[in-house]
Design an enzyme around this catalytic site. Structure first.
Site, short mmCIF file in Angstrom:
data_model
loop_
_atom_site.label_atom_id
_atom_site.label_comp_id
_atom_site.label_asym_id
_atom_site.label_seq_id
_atom_site.Cartn_x
_atom_site.Cartn_y
_atom_site.Cartn_z
CB SER A 21 -1.00 0.01 1.20
OG SER A 21 -1.51 1.30 1.18
CG HIS A 71 -4.81 -0.81 3.89
ND1 HIS A 71 -4.91 -0.15 2.73
CD2 HIS A 71 -4.18 0.18 4.53
CE1 HIS A 71 -4.43 1.01 2.29
NE2 HIS A 71 -3.89 1.14 3.53
CG ASN A 72 -7.15 -1.40 -0.66
OD1 ASN A 72 -6.28 -1.27 0.10
ND2 ASN A 72 -7.07 -1.67 -1.90
CE LYS A 90 -3.12 -2.33 -0.22
NZ LYS A 90 -3.68 -2.20 -1.52
CD GLU A 115 -7.27 3.25 -0.04
OE1 GLU A 115 -6.36 2.43 0.34
OE2 GLU A 115 -7.94 3.32 -1.39
C1 6PG Z 1 -3.28 1.49 -1.64
C2 6PG Z 1 -4.35 1.77 -2.36
C3 6PG Z 1 -4.28 1.06 -3.76
C4 6PG Z 1 -5.10 1.55 -4.94
C5 6PG Z 1 -6.51 0.99 -4.79
C6 6PG Z 1 -7.53 1.74 -4.70
O1 6PG Z 1 -3.08 0.94 -0.52
O2 6PG Z 1 -2.33 1.88 -2.10
O3 6PG Z 1 -5.55 1.40 -2.01
O4 6PG Z 1 -4.22 -0.51 -3.68
O5 6PG Z 1 -5.35 2.86 -4.92
O6 6PG Z 1 -6.33 0.18 -6.17
O7 6PG Z 1 -8.84 1.06 -5.16
P1 6PG Z 1 -10.00 1.70 -5.83
O8 6PG Z 1 -9.61 1.75 -7.38
O9 6PG Z 1 -10.93 0.34 -5.86
O10 6PG Z 1 -10.31 2.66 -5.19
#
Ligand code: 6PG
Length: 478
Positions: A130, A187-188, A184, A191
């Site tokens: 990430s 985490h997302n 991960k 996010e």
């Molecule tokens: C990270 C981000 C990375 C990416 C995702 C966003 O942790 O660096 O989360 O993995 O930006 O692909 O996902 P979306 O396109 O679903 O918002």
């Protein structure tokens, strides 16, 4: 020629940045891209780092350039391309070589790939990375899943390239097979919730208080100096302050309100539902992205229904209301993180991973997209109370909830009364209100289930009688 310590396939932006980071930290690296021109261009642009980079134009040349047992990072589009790349590599690799998938893979694919290599002599690592492009280049947060032996082979390189918080690298082995990619994914999911909650607060400031983008930027800037200090708040201020080079207006006012998504948020929700762990704030955030993408339908609906008829948004004490928004965002954020960590705790039990919660919080303190001071507080909370059923009942976070939930309640109430959508904030509040209430309302649901389906219920007095006095003809009452 001295062999490389590690290899990397896939010189897209993330792969190229990761490779440069690896080289910069003193590691020799072999690189390969299926289009040789990309490899050449990457090498030419590597400048002083060329000394540590071995550009390869065939897979055979690439494999021969790495010191066995060979760790090979694949940084390509998640899904079938990874299986195809693995199929090309398998025949030319040797025992104990390690294929490392650093993309945003579904952890179920990672488990399948890990199992698929079991009797082949090769091993597999699923590695969550990430931090976006900038993180890959200067220090990402790295979440590793695989055998401890394969991690031992790559630990030195990975810890050398990871972000550092308080002297500690943001990289850790978290468990076998899919553990790294699962973490991960969550985490997302967090996010998504973090971003959606910020967007909802922005909506209240924009549509409730009629503030301009730069005025709102100042509010986020102020908050970034307080308890909400985080990368996402910091970049929100920057985004809100930026001007559109074409019109000169704030760029945020020129960006279409339709958000994309690549899948990790959705996977978080699917897995949490699968395990029966509520992750309502994450669910709301994923759903909000889906609604955002239905722009034409929303426009048509506004044409038919109009906006709700609501009283004018009047705030007597603007400063106090903005303080409420700050505390509401903090409270809701606690809810989202509590849910994400609860999902990981259950997954850890179901998949026998022993996921180390304080370590996960630790390696998210820097490098990753959700990095923040707040994660340091979570690290401490889980270190002091490793067996806590939920983050919100740890002493430190119980205090935060008690200090801020009234603000969240006021903010959600004001937004609802004025027709401003706050699905993620409201979900977090609903989660607190349900989770902290010892006596809920599912007794009615149990009564209904027993009535129409004889599903039975337990009694508050523990008596051995498990059906209601509905008479005969259960399920046939009319
Ligand atoms: C990270 C981000 C990375 C990416 C995702 C966003 O942790 O660096 O989360 O993995 O930006 O692909 O996902 P979306 O396109 O679903 O918002």
């Amino acid at each position: 020629m001295e062999q490389a310590e590690i290899g990397l396939i896939g010189l897209g932006v993330m792969g190229a940045n990761l490779a440069l980071n690896i080289a910069e930290k003193g590691n020799r690296i072999a690189v390969f891209n299926r289009t040789p021109e990309v490899t050449r261009a990457f090498y030419e642009a590597a400048g002083a780092l060329q000394d540590r980079i071995i550009p390869c134009e065939t897979l055979e040349e690439f494999v021969a350039a790495i010191r066995p047992p060979r760790p090979i990072i694949i940084m390509i589009k998640a899904g079938d391309p990874v299986d195809q790349q693995m199929a090309l590599l398998r025949p030319i690799l040797s025992d104990n070589d390690i294929i490392i998938d650093a993309g945003n893979a579904n952890f179920r694919d990672t488990m399948r790939r890990f199992d698929g290599l079991k009797d082949s002599g090769l091993t597999f690592i699923g590695m969550g990375v990430s931090g976006g492009e900038e993180g890959a280049r200067n220090g990402p947060s790295i979440m590793v899943g695989g055998t401890p032996e394969s991690y031992a082979r790559v630990e030195k390189v990975l810890t050398s390239i990871a972000a550092v918080y308080d002297g500690a690298p943001c990289c850790a082995w978290l468990g076998t097979d899919g553990a790294g990619h699962f973490v991960k994914t969550i985490h997302n999911g967090i996010e998504y919730a973090d971003m959606q909650m910020i967007a909802e607060i922005y909506g209240i400031l924009r549509d409730g208080l009629n503030m301009s983008a730069s005025e709102i930027a100042n509010v986020f800037g102020e908050w970034n100096r307080g308890r909400l200090n985080s990368y996402l708040i910091e970049i929100t201020e920057i985004v809100l302050n930026a001007a559109d080079p074409i019109t000169g207006k704030p760029i945020v006012d020129m960006i279409l309100d339709q958000a994309g998504q690549k899948g990790t948020g959705k996977w978080s929700v699917i897995e949490s539902q699968q395990m029966g762990v509520p992750a309502t704030a994450i669910e709301a955030a994923v759903a909000a992205r889906s609604i955002s993408s239905m722009k034409a339908e929303r426009e048509a609906a506004e044409g038919i229904l109009g906006l709700p008829k609501v009283p004018e948004f009047v705030v007597e004490d603007r400063a106090a209301f903005i303080k409420d928004l700050e505390n509401a965002l903090l409270a809701a954020k606690v809810g989202a993180y509590a849910q994400g960590f609860a999902v990981m705790a259950q997954a850890s039990r179901e998949f026998n991973w022993s996921l180390p919660m304080p370590v996960i919080a630790k390696i998210w303190r820097a490098g990753c997209i959700i990095r923040s001071q707040f994660l340091d507080e979570i690290t401490t909370a889980f270190t002091e109370a490793p067996e806590a059923a939920n983050l919100i009942v740890t002493p430190a976070f119980a205090d935060i909830v008690k200090d801020t939930d009234a603000a969240l309640r006021r903010v959600v109430s004001a937004a609802v009364l004025h027709g401003l959508p706050v699905p993620a904030l409201a979900s977090a509040l609903g989660y607190f209100d349900s989770y902290r209430r010892a006596r809920g309302t599912a007794n009615v649901i149990q009564g209904q289930r027993d009535f129409f389906g004889a599903h039975g219920f337990d009694r508050v007095d523990g008596a051995d009688a498990h059906h209601g006095p509905w008479g005969s003809g259960l399920g046939h009452k009319s």
